[in-house]
Motif scaffolding. Structure first.
Motif, PDB file in Angstrom:
ATOM      1  N   ASP A 149      -2.424  -7.323 -11.151  1.00  9.20           N
ATOM      2  CA  ASP A 149      -3.132  -6.086 -10.800  1.00  9.20           C
ATOM      3  C   ASP A 149      -2.189  -4.920 -11.061  1.00  9.20           C
ATOM      4  O   ASP A 149      -0.984  -5.106 -11.271  1.00  9.20           O
ATOM      5  CB  ASP A 149      -3.554  -6.114  -9.328  1.00  9.20           C
ATOM      6  CG  ASP A 149      -4.724  -5.182  -9.043  1.00  9.20           C
ATOM      7  OD1 ASP A 149      -5.105  -4.411  -9.954  1.00  9.20           O
ATOM      8  OD2 ASP A 149      -5.266  -5.218  -7.926  1.00  9.20           O
ATOM      9  N   THR A 151      -0.942  -1.000  -9.555  1.00  6.35           N
ATOM     10  CA  THR A 151      -0.931  -0.152  -8.366  1.00  6.35           C
ATOM     11  C   THR A 151      -0.251   1.163  -8.713  1.00  6.35           C
ATOM     12  O   THR A 151       0.633   1.213  -9.579  1.00  6.35           O
ATOM     13  CB  THR A 151      -0.210  -0.844  -7.192  1.00  6.35           C
ATOM     14  OG1 THR A 151      -0.391  -0.062  -6.002  1.00  6.35           O
ATOM     15  CG2 THR A 151       1.280  -1.012  -7.452  1.00  6.35           C
ATOM     16  N   ASN A 175       1.803   4.149 -12.952  1.00  4.37           N
ATOM     17  CA  ASN A 175       0.964   2.958 -12.855  1.00  4.37           C
ATOM     18  C   ASN A 175       1.864   1.731 -13.012  1.00  4.37           C
ATOM     19  O   ASN A 175       2.480   1.540 -14.067  1.00  4.37           O
ATOM     20  CB  ASN A 175      -0.122   2.972 -13.931  1.00  4.37           C
ATOM     21  CG  ASN A 175      -1.170   1.892 -13.709  1.00  4.37           C
ATOM     22  OD1 ASN A 175      -1.087   1.112 -12.760  1.00  4.37           O
ATOM     23  ND2 ASN A 175      -2.159   1.830 -14.588  1.00  4.37           N
ATOM     24  N   GLU A 284      -3.580  -8.412  -4.229  1.00  2.00           N
ATOM     25  CA  GLU A 284      -3.858  -7.216  -3.441  1.00  2.00           C
ATOM     26  C   GLU A 284      -3.072  -7.241  -2.134  1.00  2.00           C
ATOM     27  O   GLU A 284      -2.537  -6.217  -1.691  1.00  2.00           O
ATOM     28  CB  GLU A 284      -5.357  -7.112  -3.170  1.00  2.00           C
ATOM     29  CG  GLU A 284      -6.190  -6.924  -4.441  1.00  2.00           C
ATOM     30  CD  GLU A 284      -7.677  -7.005  -4.178  1.00  2.00           C
ATOM     31  OE1 GLU A 284      -8.071  -7.197  -3.006  1.00  2.00           O
ATOM     32  OE2 GLU A 284      -8.454  -6.884  -5.150  1.00  2.00           O
ATOM     33  N   ILE A 287       0.607  -6.518  -2.905  1.00  2.00           N
ATOM     34  CA  ILE A 287       0.858  -5.085  -3.105  1.00  2.00           C
ATOM     35  C   ILE A 287       0.855  -4.367  -1.757  1.00  2.00           C
ATOM     36  O   ILE A 287       1.685  -3.480  -1.507  1.00  2.00           O
ATOM     37  CB  ILE A 287      -0.188  -4.486  -4.061  1.00  2.00           C
ATOM     38  CG1 ILE A 287       0.052  -5.009  -5.486  1.00  2.00           C
ATOM     39  CG2 ILE A 287      -0.139  -2.964  -4.042  1.00  2.00           C
ATOM     40  CD1 ILE A 287      -1.053  -4.667  -6.474  1.00  2.00           C
ATOM     41  N   LYS A 291       4.155  -2.350  -0.453  1.00  2.00           N
ATOM     42  CA  LYS A 291       4.160  -0.936  -0.077  1.00  2.00           C
ATOM     43  C   LYS A 291       4.307  -0.745   1.431  1.00  2.00           C
ATOM     44  O   LYS A 291       4.838   0.285   1.881  1.00  2.00           O
ATOM     45  CB  LYS A 291       2.877  -0.264  -0.565  1.00  2.00           C
ATOM     46  CG  LYS A 291       2.822  -0.075  -2.078  1.00  2.00           C
ATOM     47  CD  LYS A 291       1.589   0.719  -2.485  1.00  2.00           C
ATOM     48  CE  LYS A 291       1.672   1.171  -3.926  1.00  2.00           C
ATOM     49  NZ  LYS A 291       0.504   2.000  -4.313  1.00  2.00           N
ATOM     50  N   ASP A 298       4.326   4.172  -0.658  1.00  2.00           N
ATOM     51  CA  ASP A 298       2.987   4.251  -0.093  1.00  2.00           C
ATOM     52  C   ASP A 298       2.617   5.706   0.148  1.00  2.00           C
ATOM     53  O   ASP A 298       3.484   6.570   0.290  1.00  2.00           O
ATOM     54  CB  ASP A 298       2.966   3.455   1.228  1.00  2.00           C
ATOM     55  CG  ASP A 298       1.615   3.457   1.896  1.00  2.00           C
ATOM     56  OD1 ASP A 298       0.624   3.727   1.199  1.00  2.00           O
ATOM     57  OD2 ASP A 298       1.553   3.200   3.109  1.00  2.00           O
ATOM     58  N   ASP A 343      -6.317   1.603  -4.852  1.00  2.00           N
ATOM     59  CA  ASP A 343      -5.760   2.275  -6.009  1.00  2.00           C
ATOM     60  C   ASP A 343      -6.888   2.797  -6.880  1.00  2.00           C
ATOM     61  O   ASP A 343      -8.009   2.273  -6.853  1.00  2.00           O
ATOM     62  CB  ASP A 343      -4.901   1.300  -6.826  1.00  2.00           C
ATOM     63  CG  ASP A 343      -3.508   1.166  -6.246  1.00  2.00           C
ATOM     64  OD1 ASP A 343      -2.814   2.196  -6.181  1.00  2.00           O
ATOM     65  OD2 ASP A 343      -3.121   0.059  -5.863  1.00  2.00           O
TER      66      ASP A 343
END
Length: 368
Positions: A149, A151, A175, A284, A287, A291, A298, A343
């Motif tokens: 993915d 983020t 990104n 997910e 991530i 963060k 974040d 995101d």
């Protein structure tokens, strides 16, 4: 008159004013709970990190007040963990803000230097077997070696190519491509592209993407999702199998990258999508943990007020430290919740259909 002459000499630099050194606190004497809340790592792990980075950070100087290695590392980790402005961190540590600005790049560089050992993609059969077993045991999905993915990390508007950094949510960002395993270990991190860059472009130009496209892995895949709204290919036209990665809405279906069915019509397709979604959510959550542990990345830590190049260094250093914490089974301290913000979705892109990948996905669906 003598006092005025003395002041004039000091002002003109003929007499050096005495430097005042603040008391530097030994932060490592505190309990693990206190250290975890501020630096995200317990004392034993922090001492290991000091031992690893010490040779590179120990400065040869004749001064009596050189910044100790532990203080250099902990003040840097304090910034990564909280996103707190440097001046506040420097005051708390007993060093000046300019000193913290000077030592932080060296600490980041030292951490990043160990990334080849701590962030490794599973290219060998032995490494893959372990990853596949983890995903199969936890999610029932076969042959998965990772989930992928992107983020976004918010940054201040850069002076050069500002528009390239504006993402779909209209803020400036980097990104970052993330690939993880079932244990939430990062196996690939790409932090160098502006926020407007599409996820599929980043993967295609990454070392992992190029090697997988060249056939580096013949029996395994990543999991990701795909925006089928812009594909005019009837997936039911094709039949039969391979190995997979889980992907997100910005990724094309490949023999090494499995995506879900957009509009499942049968019980088999719905079951495949359910298994795929359940397995892919690991990236997910990873991530969110990443963060949540390092709040400078974040939104709660605000934007990173540095150049894009330095922000990329910060991201990579945080990725190494994330894996260090995972391998040492370090929990998140109370109050450092996982980041759950969404995101920006990637721009829709039309991908050329891959008939072999379609056949492979149908075969995986039947196996499930």
């Amino acid at each position: 008159m003598a006092d005025l002459a003395l002041l004039e000499d000091v002002a003109n630099g003929r007499i050096r004013s005495e430097r005042i050194f603040r008391q530097q606190e030994d932060l490592l004497v505190n309990e693990d709970e206190w250290l975890m809340s501020r630096f995200r790592l317990p004392r034993a792990v922090l001492l290991d990190l000091c031992g690893l980075l010490g040779p590179a950070l120990q400065r040869s100087t004749r001064r009596n007040h050189a910044v100790p290695v532990p203080l250099q590392i902990l003040t840097t980790l304090g910034f990564l963990a909280t996103g707190t402005f440097q001046r506040e961190l420097a005051d708390r540590s007993g060093i000046s803000q300019p000193t913290l600005s000077r030592v932080m790049p060296d600490v980041l560089k030292g951490i990043i230097a160990s990334s080849h050992d701590s962030i490794k993609f599973p290219y060998t059969a032995g490494e893959q077997a372990n990853k596949k077993a983890q995903f199969a045991a936890m999610y029932g999905f076969p042959n998965v070696i990772g989930a992928i993915d992107g983020t976004h990390v918010a940054i201040r508007a850069p002076n050069v190519n500002e528009n390239a950094f504006i993402n779909r949510k209209h803020f400036h960002s980097i990104n970052v491509q993330i690939i993880c395993d079932a244990d939430m270990l990062l196996t690939n991190v790409v932090a160098r592209w502006p926020g407007s860059t599409h996820d599929s472009f980043i993967l295609r130009h990454s070392s992992v993407g190029r090697r997988l496209e060249a056939g580096a892995i013949s029996d395994g895949w990543l999991l990701g999702t795909f925006d089928y709204r812009h594909s005019h290919f009837n997936v039911l036209q094709c039949l039969n199998p391979f190995t997979i990665l889980a992907g997100d809405s910005g990724y094309p279906l490949k023999q090494w990258l499995l995506t879900p069915f957009l509009n499942p019509h049968s019980a088999e397709e719905r079951h495949y999508n359910m298994c795929h979604s359940r397995a892919r959510t690991i990236v997910e959550r990873t991530i969110g943990l990443f963060k949540g542990r390092w709040h400078c990345l974040d939104c709660t830590g605000g934007r990173l007020l540095y150049t894009p190049e330095k922000v990329c260094q910060i991201v990579l250093a945080c990725a190494v430290l994330h894996n260090v914490a995972q391998l040492k089974n370090v929990p998140l301290p109370p109050g450092a919740d996982c980041c759950v913000g969404r995101d920006p979705e990637p721009h829709p892109q039309a991908f050329e259909p891959n008939a072999a990948a379609v056949r492979q996905r149908l075969e995986v669906m039947r196996r499930l």
